[in-house]
Design a protein around this motif. Structure first.
Motif, PDB file in Angstrom:
ATOM      1  N   ASP A  40       1.138  -1.400  -0.452  1.00  0.00           N
ATOM      2  CA  ASP A  40      -0.115   0.066   0.317  1.00  0.00           C
ATOM      3  C   ASP A  40       0.819   1.243   0.184  1.00  0.00           C
ATOM      4  O   ASP A  40       1.626   1.774   0.695  1.00  0.00           O
ATOM      5  N   ALA A  41       0.782   1.736  -1.035  1.00  0.00           N
ATOM      6  CA  ALA A  41       1.994   3.128  -1.621  1.00  0.00           C
ATOM      7  C   ALA A  41       1.484   4.476  -0.489  1.00  0.00           C
ATOM      8  O   ALA A  41       2.431   4.655  -0.193  1.00  0.00           O
ATOM      9  N   SER A  42       0.153   4.455  -0.051  1.00  0.00           N
ATOM     10  CA  SER A  42      -0.492   5.067   0.450  1.00  0.00           C
ATOM     11  C   SER A  42       0.970   5.338   2.113  1.00  0.00           C
ATOM     12  O   SER A  42       0.411   6.669   3.377  1.00  0.00           O
ATOM     13  N   LYS A  43       0.675   4.185   2.750  1.00  0.00           N
ATOM     14  CA  LYS A  43       1.844   3.363   3.881  1.00  0.00           C
ATOM     15  C   LYS A  43       2.799   3.778   3.984  1.00  0.00           C
ATOM     16  O   LYS A  43       2.867   3.124   5.158  1.00  0.00           O
ATOM     17  N   ASP A  61       7.008   5.605   3.196  1.00  0.00           N
ATOM     18  CA  ASP A  61       7.586   6.673   2.498  1.00  0.00           C
ATOM     19  C   ASP A  61       8.131   6.559   1.121  1.00  0.00           C
ATOM     20  O   ASP A  61       8.208   5.293   0.751  1.00  0.00           O
ATOM     21  N   ALA A  62       7.984   7.685   0.693  1.00  0.00           N
ATOM     22  CA  ALA A  62       8.514   8.474  -1.179  1.00  0.00           C
ATOM     23  C   ALA A  62       9.335   7.152  -1.538  1.00  0.00           C
ATOM     24  O   ALA A  62      10.177   6.732  -2.372  1.00  0.00           O
ATOM     25  N   LEU A  69       8.318   0.269  -3.200  1.00  0.00           N
ATOM     26  CA  LEU A  69       7.699   1.413  -4.623  1.00  0.00           C
ATOM     27  C   LEU A  69       8.750   1.555  -5.257  1.00  0.00           C
ATOM     28  O   LEU A  69       8.677   1.648  -6.752  1.00  0.00           O
TER      29      LEU A  69
END
Length: 225
Positions: free
Chosen positions: A90-93, A95-96, A101
């Motif tokens: 889950d990308a929303s949880k 760090d970029a 990612l």
């Protein structure tokens, strides 16, 4: 990373992990001598060797978990196919800058494992389940080979079909693909020779049993919640 000596056992485990929610993955071939270093990297970055309770803890927090294995590459004893699967991405949880990612994840249905792919397939009894199928590329190649052999020699065609039935792990998906393919050539044999098809019976192809775990001495258990 679990090192499987046989492709069938590795594919069984990939299907099992898919049923446990591992929805994306990466897969590639590598020289056998590089496998330990890649395994160490995945263990450090993705926690592929975490104990079950820590995996459960990460999943309860909405964080991703990973599982990895290696399997043989047919005809190339000095190479291995590596597979890394993830669940709960889950990308929303994250760090970029998270390595999760940066990985080139593919949906499990698009992840080619040599000649095989994991897919949801309709079983003979009418329900749907995760299984293993031959990739479209492999099926096209097989069909082209059979057409060529049928035009040259039915005996050579029968020999090749018998070899393929012995060679491929006949998961439900593979078995149904081969059954549909063989039906036509069994009819062609009878039509041309006036005799019954002497090769594998398309309706009675062998089937794999339930999930098993074949481990090498260095293999770790599939204890993933």
């Amino acid at each position: 990373m679990i090192d499987y000596p046989h492709i069938t056992d590795a594919l069984r485990s990939v299907v099992l992990m898919t049923t446990r929610g591992y929805t994306h993955g990466v897969s590639f071939e590598a020289p056998a001598e590089r496998v330990p270093a890649i395994a160490d990297k995945w263990a450090e970055v993705y926690g592929t060797q975490l104990p079950a309770w820590k995996r459960h803890q990460r999943k309860s927090k909405g964080l991703p978990v990973a599982w990895a294995c290696s399997m043989p590459v047919p005809g190339q004893s000095a190479r291995r196919r590596l597979v890394l699967l993830c669940a709960g991405l889950d990308a929303s949880k994250l760090d970029a800058r998270s390595p999760w990612l940066r990985e080139h994840w593919l949906p499990i249905e698009r992840l080619e494992l040599g000649d095989y792919i994991v897919a949801r397939d309709k079983r003979d009894r009418g329900d749907w389940a995760w299984t293993v199928r031959l990739t479209p590329r492999c099926m096209r190649g097989t069909e082209a080979l059979y057409r060529s052999l049928a035009a040259q020699s039915l005996e050579q065609l029968r020999y090749q079909i018998e070899r393929d039935v012995r060679y491929h792990p006949l998961f439900g998906g593979v078995r149904r693909q081969m059954r549909r393919l063989l039906r036509g050539y069994a009819k062609l044999w009878s039509k041309r020779t006036g005799k019954p098809w002497p090769g594998p019976d398309p309706e009675k192809l062998p089937a794999l049993g339930a999930f098993t775990r074949t481990r090498t001495r260095n293999a770790k258990p599939d204890a993933t919640p």
